[in-house]
Design a protein around this motif. Sequence first.
Motif, mmCIF file in Angstrom:
data_model
loop_
_atom_site.group_PDB
_atom_site.id
_atom_site.type_symbol
_atom_site.label_atom_id
_atom_site.label_comp_id
_atom_site.label_asym_id
_atom_site.label_seq_id
_atom_site.Cartn_x
_atom_site.Cartn_y
_atom_site.Cartn_z
ATOM 1 N N THR A 131 1.436 7.568 17.803
ATOM 2 C CA THR A 131 2.698 7.723 17.072
ATOM 3 C C THR A 131 3.033 6.445 16.311
ATOM 4 O O THR A 131 3.458 6.485 15.147
ATOM 5 C CB THR A 131 3.844 8.076 18.037
ATOM 6 N N ALA A 132 2.827 5.297 16.938
ATOM 7 C CA ALA A 132 3.083 4.023 16.265
ATOM 8 C C ALA A 132 2.135 3.825 15.079
ATOM 9 O O ALA A 132 2.550 3.394 13.998
ATOM 10 C CB ALA A 132 2.941 2.870 17.257
ATOM 11 N N LEU A 133 0.857 4.165 15.263
ATOM 12 C CA LEU A 133 -0.121 4.000 14.189
ATOM 13 C C LEU A 133 0.127 4.965 13.035
ATOM 14 O O LEU A 133 -0.255 4.685 11.898
ATOM 15 C CB LEU A 133 -1.533 4.208 14.739
ATOM 16 N N SER A 134 0.755 6.096 13.315
ATOM 17 C CA SER A 134 0.972 7.104 12.274
ATOM 18 C C SER A 134 1.845 6.590 11.136
ATOM 19 O O SER A 134 1.799 7.129 10.030
ATOM 20 C CB SER A 134 1.611 8.363 12.883
ATOM 21 N N GLU A 135 2.614 5.547 11.393
ATOM 22 C CA GLU A 135 3.451 4.980 10.341
ATOM 23 C C GLU A 135 2.598 4.341 9.244
ATOM 24 O O GLU A 135 3.062 4.153 8.115
ATOM 25 C CB GLU A 135 4.397 3.946 10.932
ATOM 26 N N HIS A 136 1.359 4.032 9.570
ATOM 27 C CA HIS A 136 0.464 3.371 8.622
ATOM 28 C C HIS A 136 -0.717 4.276 8.263
ATOM 29 O O HIS A 136 -1.817 3.781 7.965
ATOM 30 C CB HIS A 136 -0.037 2.054 9.220
ATOM 31 N N MET A 178 0.848 -1.192 0.000
ATOM 32 C CA MET A 178 0.000 0.000 0.000
ATOM 33 C C MET A 178 0.881 1.238 0.000
ATOM 34 O O MET A 178 1.770 1.385 0.829
ATOM 35 C CB MET A 178 -0.919 -0.013 1.234
ATOM 36 N N THR A 179 0.655 2.143 -0.933
ATOM 37 C CA THR A 179 1.454 3.359 -1.014
ATOM 38 C C THR A 179 0.944 4.379 -0.011
ATOM 39 O O THR A 179 -0.145 4.245 0.549
ATOM 40 C CB THR A 179 1.385 3.960 -2.421
ATOM 41 N N THR A 180 1.759 5.435 0.201
ATOM 42 C CA THR A 180 1.363 6.489 1.137
ATOM 43 C C THR A 180 0.046 7.116 0.727
ATOM 44 O O THR A 180 -0.790 7.463 1.569
ATOM 45 C CB THR A 180 2.459 7.564 1.205
ATOM 46 N N ALA A 181 -0.164 7.259 -0.587
ATOM 47 C CA ALA A 181 -1.391 7.881 -1.085
ATOM 48 C C ALA A 181 -2.621 7.027 -0.816
ATOM 49 O O ALA A 181 -3.745 7.514 -0.889
ATOM 50 C CB ALA A 181 -1.267 8.153 -2.582
ATOM 51 N N GLU A 182 -2.435 5.730 -0.500
ATOM 52 C CA GLU A 182 -3.558 4.833 -0.264
ATOM 53 C C GLU A 182 -3.805 4.577 1.214
ATOM 54 O O GLU A 182 -4.794 3.953 1.583
ATOM 55 C CB GLU A 182 -3.303 3.498 -0.975
ATOM 56 N N LEU A 183 -2.899 5.019 2.064
ATOM 57 C CA LEU A 183 -3.057 4.793 3.492
ATOM 58 C C LEU A 183 -4.257 5.572 4.017
ATOM 59 O O LEU A 183 -4.574 6.653 3.524
ATOM 60 C CB LEU A 183 -1.789 5.223 4.233
ATOM 61 N N PRO A 184 -4.935 5.066 5.040
ATOM 62 C CA PRO A 184 -6.148 5.728 5.517
ATOM 63 C C PRO A 184 -5.862 6.985 6.321
ATOM 64 O O PRO A 184 -4.737 7.229 6.774
ATOM 65 C CB PRO A 184 -6.779 4.657 6.426
ATOM 66 N N VAL A 185 -6.893 7.764 6.492
ATOM 67 C CA VAL A 185 -6.884 8.839 7.479
ATOM 68 C C VAL A 185 -7.242 8.204 8.817
ATOM 69 O O VAL A 185 -8.175 7.405 8.902
ATOM 70 C CB VAL A 185 -7.909 9.935 7.121
ATOM 71 N N ILE A 186 -6.494 8.531 9.856
ATOM 72 C CA ILE A 186 -6.784 8.007 11.195
ATOM 73 C C ILE A 186 -7.313 9.147 12.053
ATOM 74 O O ILE A 186 -6.719 10.226 12.114
ATOM 75 C CB ILE A 186 -5.538 7.390 11.848
ATOM 76 N N ALA A 187 -8.435 8.904 12.716
ATOM 77 C CA ALA A 187 -9.012 9.885 13.635
ATOM 78 C C ALA A 187 -9.047 9.279 15.031
ATOM 79 O O ALA A 187 -9.542 8.161 15.217
ATOM 80 C CB ALA A 187 -10.425 10.266 13.193
ATOM 81 N N ALA A 188 -8.519 10.001 16.001
ATOM 82 C CA ALA A 188 -8.505 9.538 17.388
ATOM 83 C C ALA A 188 -9.701 10.126 18.130
ATOM 84 O O ALA A 188 -9.963 11.326 18.043
ATOM 85 C CB ALA A 188 -7.208 9.941 18.068
ATOM 86 N N VAL A 189 -10.415 9.285 18.861
ATOM 87 C CA VAL A 189 -11.559 9.743 19.649
ATOM 88 C C VAL A 189 -11.403 9.275 21.092
ATOM 89 O O VAL A 189 -10.821 8.225 21.355
ATOM 90 C CB VAL A 189 -12.899 9.218 19.075
ATOM 91 N N ASP A 190 -11.923 10.074 22.005
ATOM 92 C CA ASP A 190 -11.845 9.718 23.425
ATOM 93 C C ASP A 190 -13.176 9.914 24.141
ATOM 94 O O ASP A 190 -13.252 9.847 25.360
ATOM 95 C CB ASP A 190 -10.753 10.540 24.115
#
Length: 290
Positions: free
Chosen positions: A91-96, A1-13
């Motif tokens: 931070t760990a998830l940001s790599e993906h 998966m290329t960078t352009a295909e990686l998802p947007v991640i949203a953090a919720v609390d």
Amino acid sequence: MTTAELPVIAAVDGSWRGYEALEWAARDAVRRGLALTIVHVRPLDRRTSQEAQRREAEELLAEAVGRVAQVAPTLHTSTLAPMDFPAAALTALSEHASLLVLGSRGLGGFRSLLIGSNSLTTASMARCPVVVVHSGRADEEETGPEAAPGAFSDIVAGVAADESSEAVLDFAFEAAVTRPRARLRIVHGWTMFSSMLSGGPVFDRDAAEGAAERTLAELTAGRRERYPQVEVVQEPVHGSASHTLVTASATAALTVIGRRKGGEELGFGLSPVAQTTLTHALGPVAVVPC
């Protein structure tokens, strides 16, 4: 998966600030044609059983998925509920991820306290661009026909006159392309001292300002050709760019800054301009590793 295909991640609390950030992330994922991953980081808390934390996370994520369905019903979503310290997990998830979106989260009454330590730390360490959504402002999608012309439509980018601005400009131009009629304002702070250091005029202020304008033109020339549909406005500013960026953030769809080296003495790995803008901004801010 290329960078352009990686998802947007949203953090919720579970906070309303987190849900504001979630809705912003959903709209941005639709604009970019990407999937959305919703993350709730379960804290390391021995006072609560893992089973209880799991149930709470499931309920919170179900609520988040329902909110996204109202904002972007066709958007593909997935969920994650890792157990860790929030900043470490994100931070760990940001790599993906192609983009990580957080709420400002802070509860202090002062403007300087309106960003929480988790958001600030994650923005300082993530491996992908991070958007911190400051609350208290209607989203640009909700302004309606009576909104002031240009309200919440500009993309504002703060740049330096060196190679560290490449990633910031790439991100800013791409963000402008996804927003019809968006204008890209490029802000560059200069001083007579910085002009001297770069080999420019030393005593002539008008000449130094002209040199700053030429530098901006050189930085953006190739991208103007690549993105001819984007209207670009160059704004060389005498002194620090922080004040201009913070003021512009009040009516900008997004303010983009670089996470430059040299700010480690502040404790967060952010340059002074990035630290000030992120802390005091009045709208969404993207922090781009560079």
